[in-house]
Design an enzyme around this catalytic site. Structure first.
Site, PDB file in Angstrom:
ATOM      1  CG  MET A   1      -0.592   0.758   2.397  1.00 43.31           C
ATOM      2  SD  MET A   1      -1.625   0.843   3.699  1.00 43.31           S
ATOM      3  CE  MET A   1      -1.514  -0.697   4.561  1.00 43.31           C
ATOM      4  N   PRO A   2       0.730   2.041  -1.046  1.00 46.23           N
ATOM      5  CG  PRO A   2       0.871   2.946  -3.160  1.00 46.23           C
ATOM      6  CD  PRO A   2       0.224   1.887  -2.180  1.00 46.23           C
ATOM      7  CB  THR A   3       1.988   5.486   3.014  1.00 48.44           C
ATOM      8  OG1 THR A   3       1.396   4.181   3.341  1.00 48.44           O
ATOM      9  CG2 THR A   3       1.658   6.659   4.242  1.00 48.44           C
TER      10      THR A   3
END
Length: 62
Positions: A1-3
């Site tokens: 998941m990109p943050t």
């Protein structure tokens, strides 16, 4: 998941932040192929006296 972590000088409206979050999410989806629900964006409002550029705090700029 990109943050994504975004640091901003305080003062942006909720509408501006909403538009930014939507645009950044879409950019991640388009670029990385992530699902929108997997993209986390953290917004940090920084007080003008806590941010300096070129040795001058933003609270001192006219």
């Amino acid at each position: 998941m990109p943050t994504l972590r975004v640091e901003l000088l305080e003062g942006r409206t909720l509408e501006q932040k909403k538009a930014l979050v939507q645009a950044l999410t879409q950019a991640v989806v388009d670029t990385l192929g992530s699902k929108p629900e997997a993209v986390d964006i953290l917004l940090f409002d920084i007080k003008r006296h806590d941010w300096a550029t070129g040795g001058v705090q933003w609270s001192e700029r006219k």
